[in-house]
Structures are given as structure tokens and as C-alpha cells.
Design a protein around this motif. Structure first.
Motif, PDB file in Angstrom:
ATOM      1  N   LEU A 261      17.148   9.756   1.453  1.00 32.77           N
ATOM      2  CA  LEU A 261      16.558   8.551   1.403  1.00 32.77           C
ATOM      3  C   LEU A 261      15.819   7.962   2.674  1.00 32.77           C
ATOM      4  O   LEU A 261      16.757   7.803   3.373  1.00 32.77           O
ATOM      5  CB  LEU A 261      17.207   7.619   0.554  1.00 32.77           C
ATOM      6  CG  LEU A 261      16.542   6.238  -0.073  1.00 32.77           C
ATOM      7  CD1 LEU A 261      15.466   6.690  -0.826  1.00 32.77           C
ATOM      8  CD2 LEU A 261      17.350   5.186  -0.534  1.00 32.77           C
ATOM      9  N   ARG A 262      14.601   8.118   2.719  1.00 30.85           N
ATOM     10  CA  ARG A 262      14.239   7.944   4.126  1.00 30.85           C
ATOM     11  C   ARG A 262      12.984   6.762   4.069  1.00 30.85           C
ATOM     12  O   ARG A 262      11.604   7.333   3.738  1.00 30.85           O
ATOM     13  CB  ARG A 262      13.813   9.170   4.866  1.00 30.85           C
ATOM     14  CG  ARG A 262      13.157   9.006   6.293  1.00 30.85           C
ATOM     15  CD  ARG A 262      12.623  10.505   6.615  1.00 30.85           C
ATOM     16  NE  ARG A 262      12.176  11.092   5.320  1.00 30.85           N
ATOM     17  CZ  ARG A 262      10.926  10.898   4.865  1.00 30.85           C
ATOM     18  NH1 ARG A 262      10.132  10.022   5.468  1.00 30.85           N
ATOM     19  NH2 ARG A 262      10.662  11.643   3.715  1.00 30.85           N
ATOM     20  N   PRO A 263      13.295   5.659   3.654  1.00 29.34           N
ATOM     21  CA  PRO A 263      11.860   4.707   3.732  1.00 29.34           C
ATOM     22  C   PRO A 263      10.723   5.033   4.760  1.00 29.34           C
ATOM     23  O   PRO A 263      11.290   5.046   6.009  1.00 29.34           O
ATOM     24  CB  PRO A 263      12.601   3.401   3.467  1.00 29.34           C
ATOM     25  CG  PRO A 263      14.250   3.487   3.687  1.00 29.34           C
ATOM     26  CD  PRO A 263      14.507   4.925   4.272  1.00 29.34           C
ATOM     27  N   THR A 264       9.707   4.859   4.336  1.00 29.72           N
ATOM     28  CA  THR A 264       8.507   4.716   5.394  1.00 29.72           C
ATOM     29  C   THR A 264       8.424   3.254   6.040  1.00 29.72           C
ATOM     30  O   THR A 264       8.826   2.214   5.539  1.00 29.72           O
ATOM     31  CB  THR A 264       7.022   5.062   4.495  1.00 29.72           C
ATOM     32  OG1 THR A 264       7.053   5.907   3.743  1.00 29.72           O
ATOM     33  CG2 THR A 264       6.007   4.810   5.287  1.00 29.72           C
ATOM     34  N   THR A 265       8.685   3.618   7.447  1.00 26.69           N
ATOM     35  CA  THR A 265       8.771   2.361   8.336  1.00 26.69           C
ATOM     36  C   THR A 265       7.660   1.371   8.145  1.00 26.69           C
ATOM     37  O   THR A 265       6.665   1.882   7.599  1.00 26.69           O
ATOM     38  CB  THR A 265       8.910   2.928   9.770  1.00 26.69           C
ATOM     39  OG1 THR A 265       7.476   3.442  10.234  1.00 26.69           O
ATOM     40  CG2 THR A 265      10.038   3.905   9.925  1.00 26.69           C
ATOM     41  N   ASP A 266       7.874   0.139   8.393  1.00 26.65           N
ATOM     42  CA  ASP A 266       6.909  -0.828   8.465  1.00 26.65           C
ATOM     43  C   ASP A 266       5.917  -0.403   9.042  1.00 26.65           C
ATOM     44  O   ASP A 266       4.705  -0.433   8.755  1.00 26.65           O
ATOM     45  CB  ASP A 266       7.624  -2.168   8.830  1.00 26.65           C
ATOM     46  CG  ASP A 266       8.473  -2.624   8.194  1.00 26.65           C
ATOM     47  OD1 ASP A 266       8.755  -2.405   6.898  1.00 26.65           O
ATOM     48  OD2 ASP A 266       8.905  -3.836   8.365  1.00 26.65           O
ATOM     49  N   ARG A 267       6.182   0.044  10.339  1.00 27.45           N
ATOM     50  CA  ARG A 267       4.891   0.376  11.490  1.00 27.45           C
ATOM     51  C   ARG A 267       4.025   1.417  10.613  1.00 27.45           C
ATOM     52  O   ARG A 267       2.645   1.215  10.580  1.00 27.45           O
ATOM     53  CB  ARG A 267       5.328   1.113  12.526  1.00 27.45           C
ATOM     54  CG  ARG A 267       4.320   1.208  13.587  1.00 27.45           C
ATOM     55  CD  ARG A 267       4.749   1.826  14.806  1.00 27.45           C
ATOM     56  NE  ARG A 267       3.979   2.663  15.176  1.00 27.45           N
ATOM     57  CZ  ARG A 267       4.249   3.925  15.951  1.00 27.45           C
ATOM     58  NH1 ARG A 267       5.636   4.288  15.841  1.00 27.45           N
ATOM     59  NH2 ARG A 267       3.243   4.596  16.470  1.00 27.45           N
TER      60      ARG A 267
END
Length: 198
Positions: free
Chosen positions: A29-35
């Protein structure tokens, strides 16, 4: 040294702007970063009214919920893992205090199987961000997405993939599409594909 994933990610724009999503500490599980999300939604535009969207391998739901927050008519989030699916439902329940204009569906389904059952050109915007440890998942999802995506009114196919994979490999899976927008950030590469049909 193990890098700890963030415990929360925030929605960047739209009705749910600044709302927090809980992130589970689970393998793959690796959320797409805010940036990266901020860049992606600058590419797509702030208002997604009229678009239907699929968030495959939804994880935290950050991409799908962001699309819903920005007015997409329908967002379907697909997540096979039972715990992750339950967390998606829980995150969505917390967002409900601020109503949106579109419909959100959260399904505990295999994304690739689901895609294979969809009609040609039946959705406008597809997010593909699978666990990186299984490259075949990515390839199968990308190929199917090329068949079912119709970006004639906006949208496209967004693909996140590991930085050790050449961009050309992903492009080769979508011969009728071109990578109109591209970024690299840390261990991630990302393309927003638009149809060459115009």
C-alpha cells in the motif's frame, strides 16, 4: 531503514478539500503523494463534472475521492483486499458530512477481472496505481484500460509505475494513446495518457 508510510493523506481540492484519509500500514500500500496528486489534477483540471472514473487498486482511495471531490459524475473505487476495502468504506463514511454532486461506488473486486467485464469506451478517466511488486498486474490493467477508456470529453488514463521501468514499456502497452504528461518523483514515474484518436 524502513520508511514509515504517512498515517493520513489529505484531499487537495474540491468539496472535500483538506479532509484527511486514514492510511493503513499494509504491504504494497503506497498512497500517491500529495505532490504527485496536485500535479495530476492540475493536468486534468479542477472541475471533472461530466466524467465517469475508475480508481483501480484504490488503496486509500486518494485518487478516486479526489476525482469525486472535484465533481466527477461517477467514481468507482475497486479494492480486492478486505481490510483495505473496509478502510475505504470507513474513509468515505467520514467524507459524507459534506455532500458531493456525483456518485461514489466502492467495490471489493479484482480490478483486472472487473475491467475485462466492461464495455469498450465505457468510462472517461482511469487511475492505475497497483502494488509495484507485481508487474503483470500493471500491464494487464493498462491494456484493458486502453480498450474501455473514452477521453473525448476529458479524462484519460493515469498510470503510476516504478522508476526502474522504462516509460517506453508502458507506452508500448497503449499503442492508440500517447503519454501527454509525465513526471518522475522518487521511486515513482507517472504518465497521463490521452487518446491519439483526438
Amino acid at each position: 531503514m524502513k520508511v514509515e508510510p504517512p498515517k493520513k493523506v489529505r484531499i487537495i481540492g474540491g468539496v472535500w478539500r483538506s479532509r484527511q484519509l486514514t492510511v493503513l500500514d499494509l504491504p504494497g500500500l503506497r498512497p500517491t503523494t500529495d505532490r504527485i496528486r496536485e500535479t495530476l489534477f492540475n493536468w486534468l483540471g479542477q472541475d471533472l463534472t461530466g466524467l465517469t472514473s475508475l480508481d483501480l487498486f484504490a488503496g486509500t482511495g486518494a485518487l478516486g475521492f479526489e476525482a469525486a471531490s472535484r465533481g466527477a459524475d461517477l467514481v468507482v473505487l475497486l479494492e480486492k483486499d478486505k481490510k483495505t476495502h473496509a478502510n475505504l468504506v470507513s474513509n468515505f463514511a467520514l467524507l459524507q458530512s459534506s455532500p458531493i454532486s456525483g456518485v461514489v461506488e466502492i467495490l471489493q473486486r479484482d480490478s483486472v477481472v472487473f475491467l475485462s467485464q466492461q464495455a469498450d469506451r465505457s468510462t472517461n478517466l482511469i487511475f492505475i496505481d497497483p502494488p509495484f511488486q507485481d508487474g503483470t498486474l500493471l500491464d494487464r490493467a493498462v491494456i484493458e484500460a486502453g480498450r474501455i477508456c473514452d477521453d473525448s470529453i476529458g479524462g484519460g488514463i493515469y498510470v503510476e509505475f516504478p522508476s526502474n521501468r522504462p516509460r517506453e514499456e508502458i507506452e508500448a502497452l497503449l499503442p492508440s494513446w500517447h503519454c501527454g504528461k509525465y513526471l518522475e518523483a522518487g521511486q515513482v514515474k507517472a504518465c497521463l495518457f490521452r487518446s491519439v484518436r483526438g
